[in-house]
Design a protein around this motif. Structure first.
Motif, PDB file in Angstrom:
ATOM      1  N   THR A  69       0.831  -1.199   0.000  1.00  0.00           N
ATOM      2  CA  THR A  69       0.000   0.000   0.000  1.00  0.00           C
ATOM      3  C   THR A  69       0.870   1.256   0.000  1.00  0.00           C
ATOM      4  N   ALA A  70       1.903   1.255   0.852  1.00  0.00           N
ATOM      5  CA  ALA A  70       2.806   2.407   0.904  1.00  0.00           C
ATOM      6  C   ALA A  70       3.620   2.517  -0.382  1.00  0.00           C
ATOM      7  N   ALA A  71       4.062   1.376  -0.919  1.00  0.00           N
ATOM      8  CA  ALA A  71       4.860   1.405  -2.144  1.00  0.00           C
ATOM      9  C   ALA A  71       4.066   1.972  -3.309  1.00  0.00           C
ATOM     10  N   GLN A  72       2.790   1.602  -3.398  1.00  0.00           N
ATOM     11  CA  GLN A  72       1.961   2.127  -4.479  1.00  0.00           C
ATOM     12  C   GLN A  72       1.786   3.637  -4.357  1.00  0.00           C
ATOM     13  N   ALA A  73       1.681   4.136  -3.128  1.00  0.00           N
ATOM     14  CA  ALA A  73       1.560   5.582  -2.920  1.00  0.00           C
ATOM     15  C   ALA A  73       2.814   6.295  -3.410  1.00  0.00           C
ATOM     16  N   LEU A  74       3.985   5.725  -3.136  1.00  0.00           N
ATOM     17  CA  LEU A  74       5.230   6.332  -3.596  1.00  0.00           C
ATOM     18  C   LEU A  74       5.313   6.310  -5.121  1.00  0.00           C
ATOM     19  N   ASP A  75       4.916   5.204  -5.721  1.00  0.00           N
ATOM     20  CA  ASP A  75       4.943   5.116  -7.183  1.00  0.00           C
ATOM     21  C   ASP A  75       4.013   6.143  -7.815  1.00  0.00           C
ATOM     22  N   ARG A  76       2.862   6.364  -7.195  1.00  0.00           N
ATOM     23  CA  ARG A  76       1.892   7.314  -7.744  1.00  0.00           C
ATOM     24  C   ARG A  76       2.437   8.735  -7.710  1.00  0.00           C
ATOM     25  N   ILE A  77       3.225   9.061  -6.678  1.00  0.00           N
ATOM     26  CA  ILE A  77       3.746  10.425  -6.565  1.00  0.00           C
ATOM     27  C   ILE A  77       4.796  10.698  -7.634  1.00  0.00           C
ATOM     28  N   ASP A  78       5.742   9.778  -7.841  1.00  0.00           N
ATOM     29  CA  ASP A  78       6.762  10.062  -8.853  1.00  0.00           C
ATOM     30  C   ASP A  78       6.156  10.113 -10.257  1.00  0.00           C
ATOM     31  N   ASP A  79       5.096   9.323 -10.482  1.00  0.00           N
ATOM     32  CA  ASP A  79       4.391   9.437 -11.767  1.00  0.00           C
ATOM     33  C   ASP A  79       3.735  10.814 -11.892  1.00  0.00           C
ATOM     34  N   GLY A  80       3.148  11.294 -10.787  1.00  0.00           N
ATOM     35  CA  GLY A  80       2.499  12.602 -10.815  1.00  0.00           C
ATOM     36  C   GLY A  80       3.479  13.733 -11.078  1.00  0.00           C
ATOM     37  N   ILE A  81       4.670  13.637 -10.503  1.00  0.00           N
ATOM     38  CA  ILE A  81       5.697  14.659 -10.752  1.00  0.00           C
ATOM     39  C   ILE A  81       6.097  14.653 -12.225  1.00  0.00           C
ATOM     40  N   ILE A 138       0.808  25.288 -10.200  1.00  0.00           N
ATOM     41  CA  ILE A 138       1.076  25.484  -8.767  1.00  0.00           C
ATOM     42  C   ILE A 138       0.054  24.711  -7.928  1.00  0.00           C
ATOM     43  N   ASP A 139      -1.212  24.744  -8.355  1.00  0.00           N
ATOM     44  CA  ASP A 139      -2.239  23.982  -7.624  1.00  0.00           C
ATOM     45  C   ASP A 139      -1.936  22.484  -7.658  1.00  0.00           C
ATOM     46  N   ARG A 140      -1.413  21.994  -8.762  1.00  0.00           N
ATOM     47  CA  ARG A 140      -1.083  20.562  -8.841  1.00  0.00           C
ATOM     48  C   ARG A 140       0.074  20.197  -7.913  1.00  0.00           C
ATOM     49  N   THR A 141       0.991  21.130  -7.692  1.00  0.00           N
ATOM     50  CA  THR A 141       2.053  20.834  -6.718  1.00  0.00           C
ATOM     51  C   THR A 141       1.469  20.731  -5.313  1.00  0.00           C
ATOM     52  N   ARG A 142       0.433  21.507  -5.025  1.00  0.00           N
ATOM     53  CA  ARG A 142      -0.222  21.388  -3.713  1.00  0.00           C
ATOM     54  C   ARG A 142      -0.918  20.031  -3.585  1.00  0.00           C
ATOM     55  N   ASP A 143      -1.520  19.567  -4.688  1.00  0.00           N
ATOM     56  CA  ASP A 143      -2.127  18.229  -4.671  1.00  0.00           C
ATOM     57  C   ASP A 143      -1.068  17.163  -4.406  1.00  0.00           C
ATOM     58  N   LEU A 144       0.100  17.343  -5.000  1.00  0.00           N
ATOM     59  CA  LEU A 144       1.193  16.390  -4.766  1.00  0.00           C
ATOM     60  C   LEU A 144       1.654  16.444  -3.311  1.00  0.00           C
ATOM     61  N   ASP A 145       1.620  17.637  -2.714  1.00  0.00           N
ATOM     62  CA  ASP A 145       1.951  17.738  -1.284  1.00  0.00           C
ATOM     63  C   ASP A 145       0.980  16.918  -0.438  1.00  0.00           C
ATOM     64  N   GLU A 146      -0.297  16.954  -0.787  1.00  0.00           N
ATOM     65  CA  GLU A 146      -1.278  16.160  -0.061  1.00  0.00           C
ATOM     66  C   GLU A 146      -1.009  14.666  -0.252  1.00  0.00           C
ATOM     67  N   ASP A 147      -0.652  14.283  -1.479  1.00  0.00           N
ATOM     68  CA  ASP A 147      -0.303  12.878  -1.728  1.00  0.00           C
ATOM     69  C   ASP A 147       0.919  12.469  -0.903  1.00  0.00           C
ATOM     70  N   LEU A 148       1.874  13.388  -0.763  1.00  0.00           N
ATOM     71  CA  LEU A 148       3.057  13.094   0.044  1.00  0.00           C
ATOM     72  C   LEU A 148       2.692  12.907   1.510  1.00  0.00           C
ATOM     73  N   ASP A 149       1.796  13.740   2.021  1.00  0.00           N
ATOM     74  CA  ASP A 149       1.356  13.566   3.413  1.00  0.00           C
ATOM     75  C   ASP A 149       0.719  12.206   3.606  1.00  0.00           C
ATOM     76  N   GLN A 150      -0.096  11.794   2.638  1.00  0.00           N
ATOM     77  CA  GLN A 150      -0.725  10.479   2.737  1.00  0.00           C
ATOM     78  C   GLN A 150       0.322   9.368   2.656  1.00  0.00           C
TER      79      GLN A 150
END
Length: 366
Positions: free
Chosen positions: A168-180, A204-216
């Motif tokens: 579950t955690a690994a998939q979250a990390l994979d999703r973030i680097d894809d988003g970047i 800029i708004d999408r970087t904030r969304d990525l910040d939320e993904d990072l918190d998760q």
């Protein structure tokens, strides 16, 4: 079955995280049913409803939480049984008794040691009060039921494939680097077409969304780390101290921050492509696009090549260009260099989440 539906079903069947959730659900049902069978058929306990109830309470997402949180819930159940017996013996089964029971249960549930188990105390107390509290034998039976459910729930969650929340955690990390990577590609495409200020604000708004993904993702890594505690599986050992994953999260945090800084620079009054000149704009936008593609593909060699090109480009500009836009050039080059360096380490660690399960719907032969 339509092709699209088949693809969605195949994707779900091959998803190890989905199977992990299914297994946890099955274990919870197994623990409750086994507790009922042991209490009612094996030990012949009268009215053994508290056994499956207690089993449900102690089957948690991690083994550690099964013991830590389960202990609080079991204590709350025992308190509820004792409270219901005391109230019933004193006031009988009446509206006043139920009122007193609920008030006292909610007050006791606020005690920190019980872990805010007010609902557990109240509901269990109500069940015990309304189903029987007449004598000491019934009280002992209720506590016996609870002990059976606790024991069965603990055994099932620890022995039957103890949960490890790594994927579950690994998939979250994979999703973030894809988003970047996708964001960088969109920025490069927008800059080629002279992006308006609205596009910059959206970046800029999408970087904030990525910040939320990072918190998760941070939260999920902590859950994965917790799931390795007291877990007998051999694969749990590396997760007890996931230094690599914590380092990757910090790198992705840096990449997101640099991307936001880059977008803010692009939104400045002096940063429009028309003022840069094609000698800077064309190669820099090309390197931005290649960085996004390499980040999406998790290609460390491609990121290393962009780093080399960026250094050569910077040296050429320093020796030949005397443009008044140098402050903008420098900011954009430094931002992109830092993104490349951060995502290079992330790409080196891929694949983070492992392979999908080879489970598919069988194809019908013609």
């Amino acid at each position: 079955m339509s092709m699209r539906l088949r693809e969605r079903v195949d994707e779900r069947l091959g998803d190890p995280i989905w199977w992990n959730d299914v297994l946890q659900l099955a274990k919870t049902v197994l623990a409750a049913v086994a507790a009922w069978v042991v209490a009612s058929s094996v030990l012949d306990v009268p009215q053994p409803f508290l056994a499956p109830w207690a089993a449900l309470l102690v089957v948690h997402a991690t083994v550690y939480r099964t013991f830590s949180k389960g202990t609080q819930q079991v204590a709350a159940t025992v308190v509820a049984v004792l409270l219901a017996t005391a109230v019933g013996e004193t006031l009988g089964l009446s509206t006043t008794a139920i009122t007193v029971l609920l008030v006292v249960a909610l007050v006791l549930g606020s005690v920190p040691w019980l872990g805010a188990e007010a609902t557990t105390i109240a509901t269990t107390g109500l069940v015990v009060l309304t189903t029987g509290f007449d004598d000491d034998v019934m009280l002992i039976s209720r506590l016996y039921d609870t002990a059976i459910g606790v024991g069965v729930g603990l055994l099932v969650n620890v022995i039957v494939w103890p949960p490890l929340r790594r994927r579950t955690a690994a998939q979250a990390l994979d999703r973030i680097d894809d988003g970047i990577g996708e964001l960088l590609l969109d920025m490069a495409a927008g800059l080629r077409d002279a992006a308006p200020d609205e596009d910059v604000a959206a970046w800029i708004d999408r970087t904030r969304d990525l910040d939320e993904d990072l918190d998760q993702a941070w939260a999920l890594v902590r859950v994965a780390q917790e799931s390795a505690r007291m877990n007998p599986r051999r694969s749990a050992r590396p997760m007890k101290n996931p230094k690599e994953w914590l380092g990757l999260l910090r790198r992705m945090e840096q990449a997101v921050a640099e991307t936001r800084s880059l977008a803010r620079t692009l939104g400045g009054q002096q940063a429009h492509r028309a003022t840069w000149g094609e000698a800077f704009a064309v190669p820099w936008i090309s390197m931005l696009r290649d960085t996004g593609q390499a980040a999406s593909d998790a290609d460390p060699a491609a990121l290393l090549d962009v780093r080399r090109r960026l250094e050569e480009f910077s040296e050429d500009l320093r020796s030949t260009d005397r443009s008044p836009e140098w402050p903008i050039y420098g900011a954009l080059i430094i931002n992109l260099r830092n993104i490349v360096d951060a995502m290079g380490e992330v790409a080196d660690a891929n694949p983070i989440g492992g392979n999908r399960l080879p489970i598919r719907i069988p194809q019908r032969r013609a």
